[in-house]
Motif scaffolding. Structure first.
Motif, short mmCIF file in Angstrom:
data_model
loop_
_atom_site.label_atom_id
_atom_site.label_comp_id
_atom_site.label_asym_id
_atom_site.label_seq_id
_atom_site.Cartn_x
_atom_site.Cartn_y
_atom_site.Cartn_z
N PRO A 101 0.79 -1.23 0.00
CA PRO A 101 0.00 0.00 0.00
C PRO A 101 0.82 1.28 0.00
CG PRO A 101 -0.96 -1.55 1.50
CD PRO A 101 0.32 -2.15 1.06
N TYR A 210 5.45 8.90 -4.45
CA TYR A 210 4.16 8.96 -3.75
C TYR A 210 3.10 9.78 -4.48
CZ TYR A 210 6.39 7.05 0.43
OH TYR A 210 7.04 6.24 1.33
N ARG A 213 -0.62 6.34 -8.82
CA ARG A 213 -0.54 4.92 -9.12
C ARG A 213 -0.50 4.73 -10.62
NH1 ARG A 213 1.32 2.25 -5.03
NH2 ARG A 213 0.09 2.38 -3.14
N ILE B 65 -2.89 6.11 4.28
CA ILE B 65 -1.54 6.18 3.77
C ILE B 65 -1.52 6.45 2.28
CG2 ILE B 65 -0.38 4.78 5.52
CD1 ILE B 65 -1.00 2.38 3.59
N ALA B 66 -2.65 6.88 1.75
CA ALA B 66 -2.73 7.27 0.34
C ALA B 66 -2.37 6.14 -0.61
CB ALA B 66 -1.85 8.49 0.06
N CYS B 67 -2.78 4.91 -0.29
CA CYS B 67 -2.48 3.80 -1.20
C CYS B 67 -3.40 3.82 -2.41
CB CYS B 67 -2.57 2.46 -0.49
SG CYS B 67 -4.25 1.97 -0.10
N LYS B 68 -4.52 4.51 -2.29
CA LYS B 68 -5.47 4.71 -3.39
C LYS B 68 -6.20 3.45 -3.80
CE LYS B 68 -2.80 8.55 -4.93
NZ LYS B 68 -2.39 9.40 -6.00
N LEU B 69 -6.22 2.44 -2.91
CA LEU B 69 -6.95 1.23 -3.25
C LEU B 69 -8.45 1.47 -3.22
CD1 LEU B 69 -4.92 -1.57 -1.47
CD2 LEU B 69 -5.05 -1.07 -3.88
N GLU B 71 -9.92 4.25 -3.94
CA GLU B 71 -10.22 4.98 -5.17
C GLU B 71 -10.36 4.00 -6.34
OE1 GLU B 71 -7.05 7.41 -6.54
OE2 GLU B 71 -8.38 8.96 -7.31
N ALA B 72 -9.46 3.00 -6.35
CA ALA B 72 -9.50 2.03 -7.43
C ALA B 72 -10.71 1.10 -7.28
CB ALA B 72 -8.22 1.21 -7.45
N THR B 80 -11.76 10.76 -4.74
CA THR B 80 -10.65 11.44 -5.41
C THR B 80 -9.53 11.65 -4.40
OG1 THR B 80 -12.29 12.64 -6.66
CG2 THR B 80 -10.01 13.40 -6.84
N ILE B 81 -8.35 11.15 -4.73
CA ILE B 81 -7.24 11.27 -3.79
C ILE B 81 -6.04 11.91 -4.49
CG2 ILE B 81 -5.65 10.02 -2.29
CD1 ILE B 81 -7.71 7.84 -2.09
N GLU B 82 -5.42 12.85 -3.84
CA GLU B 82 -4.14 13.37 -4.30
C GLU B 82 -3.15 13.12 -3.17
OE1 GLU B 82 -3.48 14.76 -7.27
OE2 GLU B 82 -5.56 14.63 -7.94
N SER B 83 -1.94 12.71 -3.54
CA SER B 83 -1.00 12.39 -2.47
C SER B 83 0.35 13.04 -2.74
CB SER B 83 -0.82 10.88 -2.37
OG SER B 83 -0.37 10.39 -3.61
N ILE B 85 4.54 13.47 -0.60
CA ILE B 85 5.35 13.15 0.58
C ILE B 85 5.07 14.23 1.62
CG2 ILE B 85 7.65 12.70 1.46
CD1 ILE B 85 8.61 12.27 -1.31
N GLY B 89 8.41 12.69 5.55
CA GLY B 89 8.79 11.64 4.62
C GLY B 89 7.75 10.55 4.45
N ARG B 91 4.03 8.84 3.50
CA ARG B 91 3.11 8.92 2.36
C ARG B 91 1.73 9.31 2.87
NH1 ARG B 91 2.85 5.42 -2.62
NH2 ARG B 91 0.78 5.84 -3.38
#
Lengths: 750, 164
Positions: A101, A210, A213, B65-69, B71-72, B80-83, B85, B89, B91
């Motif tokens: 993730p 980051y 995707r 943690i902004a993995c965007k799963l 969203e997918a 809608t996610i924008e990520s 650092i 440091g 995510r």
């Protein structure tokens, strides 16, 4: 090699004897999982993921290192292969963290994909996982070595492709670490490719970190315009912005690799310095206006300043060598329709009566097969990374390379000889080579060579050229402002003809060949770039030109353009202090990847590309702006509705620049020559705005090198500044030469 | 003929009305089932999929943690996610929007989330006061829902934990 038949999963497949099994399955579209195998790297068979069952052999065999033979029967998906693949997958995952993730590779990860299709749901491993400390290896690559599965692709890339083994494995077994020996020690100009080939998220792109995707972006095939190769790339866009660039395979152009310059320059596109709105200057003040108003203003200005349209010769146009083929074509067409021949793109050449005229007549793929190369005046590795890569391949295959340069550079292959010659002596050395060649073939010695005495070095090189079956003479960027550039080019073509060699002229980079193709040089009665700056022209059209950086004589250029009574139309993609100062109109144009067009590479191949994204703000593709300008000027023949129509109008014809036909005169010029070269990451406006590139070792290159004798002559000490560039005293520079290599974002001030 | 007479008698003696009144009289003494919403509420399943919330760890750090799963996974493209650092440091998201007009409350986002950050609470009685804009749950609003309903969310998750 003989064709044989083998059987894969019960189907008969044709193949060549000695091929590795995995290349046959790849060709046939049969999926075999792999991590360490890469088609352009050597085979190590260390990951064991590609184990397949071969009939008659009790143990499963790695497909990447199993040569095939007649009648072989292979099963890639029977019980035995599946079980071994599953077992290997479980072993590979015991130390791999499950941090998908937060891993940037997630979604485009080979390990993830293979684990899903070939792995098991559960792991028998309950012990603690290994962790590895990270070190900062480069400004472009982010590491997370805990994720590394020791496939050693990056290590092999360094030693086989990059030419410097920057990554290495230390320790054994559980303690094996893939690392660099020093911090920030990745300096290769191709280092970004390690990101592409890393099958896991151990090496990822730093500027892209980051952000997105893989599945969020759309990949659009494109062409990079920073060098003479035109590497094929995918521009990956998200919400109409270019977010990342990755390599696209094209075996005849860039194989699988692209240079860091092509990969990371996109960062500049999002720079805050972009010009977003058309602006006109009214009574010395800038006003943001609508496009139609700005264009009207431009036309009015053009008509007023050039008196009337029947005498266009008071109008001149400059274009940067990064413009597209179509832009060059339209701009020169406008000028010629108006009746002006004043067009030029050779802004960085000191003396346009002394220009290099040398054809390139070797294919990029042909470079792999040469057995001898003579490189004159080039730091190939940084100037043309992909051409250098091909030469390196040739060297590894046994070719020998001689270099004649004004300074010793890092080549990432072994050179036969590196001759450090003062720029003023290069002509003489080439004359010696020509004379030696002529003598060896008992040909008549022309008069201009009569006084030349052949030295040992020249004799060696001449003999090598004569002995070689496939030789090439490469003429590089450093000669472009040589006092005897034209003669050097002539000598090289004479040597090439005598020795049956091919030639490669890489003295002008980016999209210069496109400019030459559409005759973007002054014709009969026209003024060249330098003459235009001295002549009293009334108006100028500038296409993405930043005089401070682009002109050889930037001070003169700024002075001329700033004159009271000149009308200057600047089509720029970025804001610039000087442009703002002298322009009357600033039209925002789309930059790289934001416009459709074509790049012409060193072979003369026209590679067209589409716009990957829209320009920011109100910027428009330059070809559209030029077309509308032509329409407003009521010029005939501009009824284009897309850039492909323009491309079709352009005939594939290389126009010759005006070269004097004077007999070669071998004289030795005296005095100190200065070779001013921009660092590879400051060559055009986009790279100048790409911040990550500037943090690399190559990007930080900023020094004026000279040897002790020259320094004493010129009364310069180490630590001084030469034209604003810190002086380094080194004996690697030839006598009477000051080699300035600058990332300073200013042009030459000579 | 007889049925006609019978109907006539029934109509004139208010038979239907009496029948109705009998039921009314009976229900008058029965136990009432009307819930006085919003003062009274019926119990809701711990798996109820209502308004979304973003959760935090006990130390106050946001979980996402902004993995965007999510969203997918979202079938309605509502997320809608924008990520980027974050300074430390890590995510993190810079934007996390759920458009409640688009959302079909399927709960896939919650299922996709590897850190149990996005959850659907049992809240269903919410209202958008400033129309279109109000329908978009921004990151701040989602975190606020999470903070305000921390105990309920934890309880619901705990109840459901053994079945997951």
């Amino acid at each position: 090699m003989a064709n044989i038949n083998i059987e894969i999963n019960g189907n008969v497949v044709k193949a060549k004897i000695g091929e590795m099994l995995i290349s046959v399955t790849d060709r046939e579209g049969i999926s075999v999982p792999r991590f360490c195998y890469h088609k352009k790297l050597s085979v190590v068979a260390s990951c064991r993921m590609c184990l397949v069952d071969v009939e008659g052999i009790p143990k499963p065999q790695p497909a990447c290192s199993t040569p095939i033979n007649e009648g072989m029967k292979i099963y890639t998906n029977n019980q035995k292969s599946k079980a071994s693949q599953k077992a290997v997958m479980e072993f590979l995952l015991i130390n791999h963290p499950l941090d998908c993730p937060i891993c940037d590779q997630g979604g485009e990860c080979e390990l993830q994909d293979v684990a899903m299709s070939y792995g098991s749901d559960i792991s028998h491993f309950a012990e603690g996982k290994r962790t590895v400390a990270d070190s900062d290896i480069s400004a472009l690559i982010y590491t997370d070595m805990t994720r590394c599965i020791h496939c050693t692709r990056c290590v092999r890339f360094g030693s086989e492709i990059g030419g410097i083994m920057e990554m290495g494995g230390t320790g054994r077994g559980e303690d094996l670490k893939i690392e660099t020996f020093l911090r920030e020690s990745i300096t290769s100009e191709l280092s970004g490719n390690m990101i592409d080939i890393c099958p896991v998220g151990a090496l990822t792109s730093k500027p892209f970190r980051y952000e997105l995707r893989a599945w969020q972006m759309s990949a659009i095939a494109n062409v990079a315009r920073h060098d003479l190769v035109g590497s094929n790339i995918f521009t990956q866009t998200y919400k109409t912005k270019v977010k990342r660039i990755v390599a696209k395979d094209n075996d005849s152009i860039n194989e699988t690799w692209i240079s860091d310059r092509d990969r990371f320059s996109y960062e500049g596109l999002a720079h805050e310095n972009r010009l977003l709105k058309p602006q006109i200057k009214i009574n010395g003040k800038w006003e943001e206006v609508q496009w139609d108003e700005a264009l009207e203003f431009s036309i009015r200005g053009l008509v007023n300043s050039t008196f009337n349209m029947s005498d266009g010769s008071k109008l001149g146009a400059f274009a940067s060598n990064t413009a597209t083929l179509e832009e060059f074509y339209l701009l020169q067409k406008i000028l010629r329709e108006i009746g002006s021949e004043n067009v030029d793109y050779r802004l960085n050449v000191r003396d346009l009566d002394n220009v290099i005229d040398l054809e390139s007549n070797i294919k990029l793929t042909g470079l792999d097969g040469i057995d001898y190369a003579l490189v004159v005046g080039s730091n190939l590795r940084l100037e043309q990374p992909m051409i250098n890569h091909r030469l390196r391949k040739a060297v590894l295959a046994g070719a020998s390379i001689d270099v004649i340069n004004a300074m010793a550079f890092d080549f990432n292959y072994r050179l036969n000889s590196e001759n450090i010659v003062s720029p003023n002596q290069i002509l003489l050395l080439l004359a010696e080579i020509l004379k030696s060649v002529l003598e060896s073939s008992y040909a008549e010695i022309p008069k201009y060579l009569s006084k030349v005495k052949v030295g040992d070095i020249a004799k060696c090189m001449a003999d090598d050229l004569l002995d070689a079956d496939n030789s090439v003479i490469i003429l590089g960027e450093h000669i472009i402002n040589n006092l005897q550039a034209a003669s050097i080019a002539k000598l090289i073509s004479k040597i090439a003809v005598q020795t049956n060699s091919t030639t490669l002229n890489i003295s002008a980079t980016s999209n210069s060949i496109a400019a030459a193709m559409v005759n973007f040089i002054p014709g009969q009665g026209g003024l060249n770039a330098n003459a235009m700056l001295e002549a009293d022209l009334r108006s100028y059209i500038l296409l993405d030109v930043y005089p401070q950086y682009d002109f050889h004589n930037s001070a003169q250029a700024i002075k001329t353009l700033s004159k009271e009574n000149t009308f200057v139309i600047s089509m720029n993609s970025f804001k610039d202090k000087d442009v703002t100062q002298y322009s009357d109109v600033m039209l925002p144009i789309a930059s790289f990847y934001e416009t459709s067009g074509s790049h012409v590479n060193i072979e003369g191949v026209i590679q067209s590309f589409v716009a990957a994204s829209n320009g920011p703000g109100e910027s428009k593709p330059a070809w559209k702006v030029l077309k509308v300008l032509a329409d407003l000027l009521k010029l005939p023949g501009f009824g284009y509705i897309n850039s492909a129509q323009i491309t079709n109008d352009i005939s594939n014809h290389r126009y010759k620049q005006k070269v004097d036909n004077k007999e070669i005169n071998i004289t030795i010029k005296r005095g100190v020559s200065v070779i001013w070269q921009k660092s590879p990451y400051a060559i055009d406006v986009l790279t100048r705005h790409a911040s990550a590139l500037h943090a690399t070792k190559i990007g930080l290159m900023h020094r004026a090198s000279m040897n002790k004798a020259t320094a004493i002559n010129e009364n310069i000490k180490a630590g001084d500044k030469y034209l604003g560039v810190p002086v380094v005293i080194t004996e690697s520079v030839s006598n009477n030469c000051i080699f300035v290599n600058t990332n300073q974002l200013t042009g030459s001030k000579l | 003929m007889i049925s006609r007479i019978r109907k006539l008698v029934k109509d004139f003696s208010l038979g239907e009305l009496r029948g109705g009144m009998r039921i009314t009289a009976k229900e008058l003494f029965n136990k009432k089932i009307t819930v006085q919403f919003p003062e009274e509420r019926i119990p809701i399943s711990s798996r109820f999929r209502g308004l979304h919330a973003l959760r935090r760890y006990p130390n106050g750090e946001e979980r996402c943690i902004a993995c965007k799963l999510c969203e997918a996974a979202c079938p309605a493209n509502a997320i809608t996610i924008e990520s980027k650092i974050r300074e430390d440091g890590s995510r993190r998201t810079t934007q996390y929007d759920i458009d409640l007009f688009k959302c079909i409350f399927c709960g896939f986002c919650e299922e996709a989330c590897p850190v149990d950050a996005i959850v659907e609470t049992q809240i269903f009685d919410y209202v958008f006061l400033d129309s279109r804009k109000g329908s978009i749950m921004t990151k701040d609003r989602l975190l606020e829902v999470g903070d305000n309903n921390e105990r309920e969310i934890d309880k619901a998750k705990e109840q459901d934990a053994k079945y997951r």
